[in-house]
Design a protein around this motif. Structure first.
Motif, short mmCIF file in Angstrom:
data_model
loop_
_atom_site.label_atom_id
_atom_site.label_comp_id
_atom_site.label_asym_id
_atom_site.label_seq_id
_atom_site.Cartn_x
_atom_site.Cartn_y
_atom_site.Cartn_z
N GLU A 91 -2.87 15.48 2.27
CA GLU A 91 -1.66 14.34 2.10
C GLU A 91 -0.19 14.91 3.22
OE1 GLU A 91 1.20 12.13 -0.93
OE2 GLU A 91 0.63 13.76 -1.27
N ARG A 120 4.38 13.73 0.63
CA ARG A 120 4.47 14.41 -0.43
C ARG A 120 5.93 14.46 -1.40
NH1 ARG A 120 1.01 18.52 0.71
NH2 ARG A 120 2.49 20.13 0.64
N ARG A 121 6.66 15.04 0.18
CA ARG A 121 7.81 15.75 -0.54
C ARG A 121 8.88 13.95 -0.88
NH1 ARG A 121 9.30 20.08 3.90
NH2 ARG A 121 8.96 21.52 2.96
N GLU A 143 7.52 11.17 -1.82
CA GLU A 143 6.31 10.21 -3.34
C GLU A 143 6.83 11.50 -4.49
OE1 GLU A 143 4.89 7.87 -3.24
OE2 GLU A 143 3.35 8.09 -1.51
N ALA A 144 6.87 12.54 -3.91
CA ALA A 144 7.29 13.70 -5.65
C ALA A 144 9.15 13.47 -6.04
CB ALA A 144 7.49 14.97 -5.06
N THR A 145 9.76 12.42 -4.87
CA THR A 145 11.43 11.89 -5.22
C THR A 145 11.89 10.60 -5.10
OG1 THR A 145 12.50 12.32 -3.35
CG2 THR A 145 12.19 14.04 -4.60
N GLY A 188 9.78 8.34 -7.72
CA GLY A 188 9.24 7.59 -9.16
C GLY A 188 11.14 7.05 -9.58
N ASP A 207 12.35 5.41 -12.47
CA ASP A 207 12.43 6.10 -14.39
C ASP A 207 12.71 4.48 -15.03
OD1 ASP A 207 11.71 8.54 -14.15
OD2 ASP A 207 13.55 9.07 -14.15
#
Length: 344
Positions: A74, A79-80, A82-84, A86, A88
Motif C-alpha cells: 500500500e 496509507r497516511r 486512510e489513517a486520517t 475515518g 467518527d
C-alpha cells in the motif's frame, strides 16, 4: 496484487473528500489518466527503469506511489490518508447514511464540476449508491457553463449510453437524469418545459439576487415550488459559512410560507451537505420538519471525493429529528422516479 491506478484514484478521492488543494487532486487523477493509456506491460517496465517521471503529468510522488503499489505494498501516501480519513459517526447518523440509496444533486465537467460523468458515477457506485442524479447547471448560470437545451439533450444521450454500458457489465447502478435549474426572478425555471418533463429529478435553486427583500424572495420560491417540474428546492438560504468563496449571509424569506408550499405540492427541501453550505440552518430545518416537508440529503458534489460528504447532511438531519420516511433518497430509483412523476 495491487492496482496502482486504483491506488492513485483512491488518493485523489480522499484528497477531495478532505477538501485539499485542487492541484494535489489533479496530480494523482491526472497521473492515473496518463498511465492508464500506456500499452500493456509498459507501466511495470518504466517503473523498474525509473522512467515514469518522463511521462507528462507524472511526478516523483505519483511515480513512487506506483512503484510501491506494483511491489504489492500500500503506497505510504495512501496509507497516511486512510489513517486520517475515518469518520467518527454516531450510531444514528451511520444508520441514516446506510439508508440512503443515492444522491440527488451532483455536477460533472459538463458544467462546473471537475470530472467526467462516468468518473462521478463510478465513484458513487463505489460508495455503495444505487443511483446518482446528475444535475448540471441550467443555461442562465453562465459562470458555471450552464447547459443549453441542445447540450442537455446531448447529455441525455450520453447518460443513456453509460447506463447501457453499466447494464452490460451486470451493474445495477444507474445514473438518473436531472438538472439544477435556476429559479429566475419571477419564480420560473431556467429550461424548457419539454426538457424538464424528460428528466428524472429536477433540483431548483436560487443563484441570483440573493439579497432580495423577503417578500420578493418568498414569492419567487413559492412560485417555483408550484411548478410541476420542480422536485427539490436546493440550498434554500444560499448561505456560505466558510471556504474559498468567502462567507455569505442567508437570503431572507418567509420560511413558513415557503415550506407550506413545499408540503402543498409534495416537494422536498434539500439538506445540502457541502461543508461551506450546510443549508438550511438547523433552526429552519426544524421549521421545515414541523411543517411536514419531505427532504433530500445531497452532496452537491463537484468532484468524486465530495460524494462522500453525505454524512454531513445525515448528522444534521439526525440532530433535528428528521425521520427516514421523510427523506426521498431513501427510496429506490423506481420509487424516487414515481414520487417525482406524481406531481408533474
Amino acid at each position: 496484487m495491487r492496482d496502482p491506478l486504483a491506488d492513485l484514484r483512491r488518493i485523489a478521492f480522499l484528497l477531495e473528500r478532505a477538501r485539499e488543494k485542487t492541484y494535489r487532486v489533479r496530480a494523482f487523477r491526472g497521473a492515473a489518466a496518463t498511465l492508464g493509456k500506456l500499452p500493456e506491460g509498459e507501466l511495470a517496465t518504466r517503473a523498474a527503469a525509473g522512467t515514469l517521471t518522463e511521462l507528462p503529468g507524472v511526478g516523483e510522488v505519483t511515480a513512487r506511489c506506483v512503484a510501491e503499489s506494483l511491489a504489492g505494498e500500500e503506497p505510504v501516501y495512501l496509507r497516511r490518508l486512510e489513517a486520517t480519513a475515518g469518520q467518527d459517526l454516531d450510531e444514528a447518523t451511520a444508520a441514516m447514511l446506510a439508508a440512503l440509496r443515492g444522491d440527488c444533486h451532483s455536477h460533472s465537467d459538463w458544467s462546473d464540476g471537475g470530472s467526467p460523468i462516468e468518473e462521478m458515477a463510478l465513484a458513487a457506485a463505489g460508495l455503495g449508491h444505487e443511483y446518482l442524479v446528475l444535475t448540471d447547471h441550467s443555461p442562465r448560470l453562465t459562470v458555471a457553463r450552464g447547459l443549453s437545451a441542445e447540450r442537455l439533450t446531448e447529455q441525455l444521450d450520453v447518460v443513456a449510453d453509460l447506463n447501457a454500458g453499466f447494464e452490460g457489465l451486470g451493474m445495477s447502478f444507474r445514473i438518473l437524469t436531472g438538472i439544477e435549474v435556476d429559479i429566475l426572478a419571477d419564480g420560473s425555471l431556467d429550461q424548457t418545459d419539454e426538457l424538464l418533463g424528460r428528466l428524472d429529478v429536477v433540483v431548483g435553486s436560487v443563484h441570483s439576487n440573493l439579497k432580495d427583500e423577503p417578500e420578493v424572495m418568498t414569492r419567487r420560491m413559492v412560485t417555483a415550488l408550484a411548478n410541476p417540474h420542480l422536485d427539490i428546492l436546493g440550498h434554500c438560504t444560499g448561505r456560505l459559512i466558510t471556504g474559498g468563496r468567502g462567507t455569505r449571509p442567508e437570503s431572507r424569506f418567509d420560511a413558513a410560507r415557503v415550506f407550506a408550499a413545499a408540503v402543498e405540492h409534495d416537494k422536498a427541501i434539500e439538506i445540502n451537505s457541502r461543508p461551506e453550505r450546510l443549508d438550511p440552518p438547523k433552526r429552519l430545518l426544524r421549521v421545515a420538519l414541523e411543517a411536514g416537508c419531505r427532504f433530500s440529503i445531497d452532496t452537491d458534489a463537484h468532484a468524486p471525493g465530495q460524494l462522500d460528504w453525505l454524512s454531513n447532511g445525515c448528522a444534521r438531519a439526525v440532530a433535528c429529528g428528521v425521520p427516514l420516511d421523510r427523506i426521498v433518497n431513501t427510496l429506490p430509483a423506481a420509487g424516487l422516479r414515481e414520487w417525482a412523476e406524481s406531481h408533474k
